[in-house]
Design a protein around this motif. Structure first.
Motif, short mmCIF file in Angstrom:
data_model
loop_
_atom_site.label_atom_id
_atom_site.label_comp_id
_atom_site.label_asym_id
_atom_site.label_seq_id
_atom_site.Cartn_x
_atom_site.Cartn_y
_atom_site.Cartn_z
N MET A 112 0.75 -1.07 0.19
CA MET A 112 -0.12 -0.19 0.04
C MET A 112 0.93 1.03 0.21
O MET A 112 1.78 1.28 0.86
CB MET A 112 -0.99 0.08 1.20
N HIS A 113 0.69 2.19 -0.83
CA HIS A 113 1.26 3.43 -0.91
C HIS A 113 1.12 4.07 0.42
O HIS A 113 -0.17 4.02 0.83
CB HIS A 113 1.00 4.23 -2.14
N ALA A 114 2.01 4.99 0.81
CA ALA A 114 1.99 5.94 1.89
C ALA A 114 0.78 6.82 2.03
O ALA A 114 0.46 6.96 2.78
CB ALA A 114 3.53 6.54 2.37
N ARG A 115 0.36 7.40 0.64
CA ARG A 115 -0.80 8.12 0.64
C ARG A 115 -2.05 7.55 -0.17
O ARG A 115 -2.60 8.19 -0.52
CB ARG A 115 -0.30 9.27 -0.11
N ALA A 116 -2.01 6.02 0.28
CA ALA A 116 -3.09 5.54 -0.27
C ALA A 116 -4.49 5.94 0.19
O ALA A 116 -5.52 6.12 -0.19
CB ALA A 116 -3.19 4.11 -0.41
N PHE A 117 -4.58 6.43 1.63
CA PHE A 117 -5.67 6.64 2.36
C PHE A 117 -5.72 8.11 2.38
O PHE A 117 -6.58 8.57 3.44
CB PHE A 117 -5.60 6.07 3.75
N TRP A 118 -5.33 8.88 1.84
CA TRP A 118 -5.42 10.47 1.75
C TRP A 118 -6.73 10.60 1.39
O TRP A 118 -7.29 10.08 0.47
CB TRP A 118 -4.41 10.97 0.97
N GLY A 119 -7.29 11.75 2.13
CA GLY A 119 -8.71 12.11 1.93
C GLY A 119 -9.76 11.39 2.72
O GLY A 119 -10.97 11.94 2.37
N LEU A 120 -9.32 10.46 3.64
CA LEU A 120 -10.28 9.91 4.38
C LEU A 120 -10.47 9.96 5.76
O LEU A 120 -10.07 9.56 6.79
CB LEU A 120 -10.01 8.29 4.32
N GLY A 121 -10.45 11.24 6.06
CA GLY A 121 -10.54 11.91 7.24
C GLY A 121 -11.64 11.80 8.04
O GLY A 121 -11.44 11.65 9.44
N ALA A 122 -12.52 11.09 7.69
CA ALA A 122 -13.71 10.67 8.46
C ALA A 122 -14.06 9.14 8.57
O ALA A 122 -14.86 8.94 9.27
CB ALA A 122 -15.10 11.08 7.84
N LEU A 123 -12.88 8.44 7.96
CA LEU A 123 -12.93 7.16 8.35
C LEU A 123 -12.88 6.68 9.74
O LEU A 123 -11.99 7.01 10.22
CB LEU A 123 -12.06 6.41 7.27
N GLN A 124 -13.86 5.61 9.95
CA GLN A 124 -13.83 5.04 11.38
C GLN A 124 -13.55 3.81 11.61
O GLN A 124 -12.92 3.15 12.65
CB GLN A 124 -15.19 5.47 12.00
N LEU A 125 -13.93 2.80 10.72
CA LEU A 125 -13.41 1.44 10.36
C LEU A 125 -12.67 1.11 9.50
O LEU A 125 -13.07 1.26 8.08
CB LEU A 125 -14.78 0.63 10.84
N LEU A 126 -11.69 0.33 9.55
CA LEU A 126 -10.80 -0.02 8.34
C LEU A 126 -10.47 -1.44 8.69
O LEU A 126 -9.85 -2.00 9.64
CB LEU A 126 -9.63 0.79 8.29
N ASP A 127 -10.98 -2.41 7.51
CA ASP A 127 -10.65 -3.72 7.76
C ASP A 127 -9.58 -4.50 6.62
O ASP A 127 -10.08 -4.24 5.39
CB ASP A 127 -11.93 -4.60 7.57
N LEU A 128 -8.38 -4.65 6.89
CA LEU A 128 -7.54 -5.25 6.17
C LEU A 128 -6.97 -6.53 6.47
O LEU A 128 -5.59 -6.84 6.05
CB LEU A 128 -6.00 -4.07 6.29
N SER A 129 -7.63 -7.15 7.07
CA SER A 129 -7.61 -8.59 7.44
C SER A 129 -7.34 -9.37 6.31
O SER A 129 -8.20 -9.16 5.20
CB SER A 129 -8.54 -8.99 8.48
N ALA A 130 -6.96 -10.61 6.53
CA ALA A 130 -6.54 -11.77 5.46
C ALA A 130 -6.01 -11.23 4.12
O ALA A 130 -6.64 -11.49 3.05
CB ALA A 130 -8.05 -12.43 5.25
N ASN A 131 -4.75 -10.71 4.31
CA ASN A 131 -4.30 -9.98 3.03
C ASN A 131 -2.69 -10.69 3.08
O ASN A 131 -2.42 -11.71 4.03
CB ASN A 131 -4.29 -8.76 3.01
N GLN A 132 -1.83 -10.01 2.32
CA GLN A 132 -0.47 -10.76 2.37
C GLN A 132 0.62 -9.33 2.58
O GLN A 132 1.36 -9.33 2.09
CB GLN A 132 -0.02 -11.22 0.96
N LEU A 133 0.17 -8.51 3.47
CA LEU A 133 1.19 -7.56 3.78
C LEU A 133 2.39 -7.85 4.49
O LEU A 133 2.07 -8.81 5.62
CB LEU A 133 0.25 -6.43 4.63
N GLU A 134 3.39 -7.58 4.31
CA GLU A 134 4.45 -7.78 5.06
C GLU A 134 5.29 -6.49 5.76
O GLU A 134 5.85 -6.87 6.95
CB GLU A 134 5.62 -8.36 3.96
N THR A 135 5.07 -5.59 5.17
CA THR A 135 5.60 -4.17 5.79
C THR A 135 4.75 -3.10 5.76
O THR A 135 3.87 -3.25 4.52
CB THR A 135 6.89 -3.86 5.08
#
Length: 352
Positions: free
Chosen positions: A132-155
């Motif tokens: 995920m890019h470091a600026r992938a979530f830019w503009g989501l200042g109102a976001l309250q729930l984020l689910d990134l489970s069951a992926n292949q993120l290492e860093t």
């Protein structure tokens, strides 16, 4: 449907003729007047309900919907299990919920959710995300729930979640995280629930939990915890928040003598042999005096080297001059004056 619109549009002119019989009620007898009023009032719901009957024919009030997704009037866009390779375009500002689970999003580019500034819930689980890019979530200042489970993120890139100042729940469960830097999460003052279970974490950085002051639910099971000095901050946090972790106890995987030992069983005395971490003041002093000490040592070495070199050069010059000086001539009176043998020891001549 056009006929219905015409009927509703002619509703306003009919109010004038309808008012004439109403004014004529004053000249009728009392019982008949009441009966007619009751009949008119009973007809009111019939013609008042006409606008609601034609509401479905009006342009829907639901937000703009991305292609192939199903949207509802409540602001939810369901894009689950559509084999999407990228985030759909055309996200609306009125969208509150975006379901993108069970797709094929391998990466998130910068500003991947541009336009969805009012988004409250974002589900990205089961996508095979690797980066995920470091600026992938830019503009989501109102976001309250984020689910990134069951992926292949290492860093995670530093600052990835920094824009999510309103975030309250974050799930990173069932990924491949072996290390979680504090800079990746950043300061999330409102985060209350964090799930890190089923990763490859052996310890947590000391500053990670310190920057989450509102955290009261932490899921950590399924990680290979190494019960060493690096685990001290987590053990201290678990003792201070006994109700924050899940009911299942967290157990050590290594070293061998501490295998299957609960993390909450370690007291402060167990970490007494560990080196005390430096405070911010100590780090400032070290960083301030380090360059000064280095320059002072370098200057001292240069001065001493110069002095030693000058002394050696002077000594070599002295020896060179002494070697070139001519030898002194012998003194003629030297043997007589300097004879060490006394005259009394000289044998007298023999008599005839």
């Amino acid at each position: 449907m056009p006929g219905l619109r015409g009927h509703t549009g002619s509703r306003e002119p009919t109010l004038g003729p309808r008012a004439a019989p109403v004014r004529g009620l004053y000249f009728l007898p009392g019982p008949l007047k009441k009966l007619l009023l009751v009949l008119l009032l009973s007809l009111t719901p019939a013609w008042a309900s006409v606008p609601t009957a034609v509401a479905p024919s009006e342009p829907p009030g639901a937000p703009e919907c991305p292609e192939a997704c199903a949207c509802s009037a409540g602001g939810q866009a369901n894009c689950s299990a559509l084999a999407l390779l990228s985030v759909p375009v055309g996200l609306s500002r009125r969208m509150h919920t975006l379901l993108l689970d069970h797709n094929r999003l391998c990466t998130l580019p910068p500003s991947a959710f541009e336009g969805a500034c009012a988004l409250h819930l974002l589900d990205l689980s089961e996508n095979g995300l690797r980066s995920m890019h470091a600026r992938a979530f830019w503009g989501l200042g109102a976001l309250q729930l984020l689910d990134l489970s069951a992926n292949q993120l290492e860093t995670l890139e530093p600052g990835t979640f920094t824009p999510l100042r309103a975030l309250r729940s974050l799930s990173l469960a069932r990924n491949r995280l072996a290390q979680l830097e504090p800079a990746a999460l950043g300061a999330l003052p409102g985060l209350r629930a964090l799930s890190l279970q089923d990763n490859a974490l052996s310890a947590l950085e000391p500053r990670l939990l310190a920057r989450l002051p509102a955290l009261d639910a932490l899921s950590l099971s399924g990680n290979p915890w190494a019960c060493g000095c690096a685990l001290r901050p987590l053990c201290v946090w678990l003792r201070l928040h006994p109700r924050a972790s899940e009911a299942e106890p967290l157990l050590c995987v290594s070293p061998g003598r501490l295998t299957l030992t609960p993390l909450t069983a370690f007291s402060d005395d167990a970490f007494r042999h560990c080196a005390k971490s430096l405070s911010v003041r100590d780090l400032v002093v070290i960083y301030a005096l380090g360059p000064v000490s280095f320059l002072a040592s370098l200057a001292t070495c240069l001065v001493l080297g110069s002095v030693i070199t000058a002394c050696r050069a002077r000594r070599r010059r002295h020896h060179h001059l002494a070697a070139r000086r001519p030898p002194r001539p012998p003194d003629p009176a030297g043997p007589a004056c300097c004879s060490s043998e006394p005259e009394s020891e000289v044998a007298p001549p023999a008599k005839a």
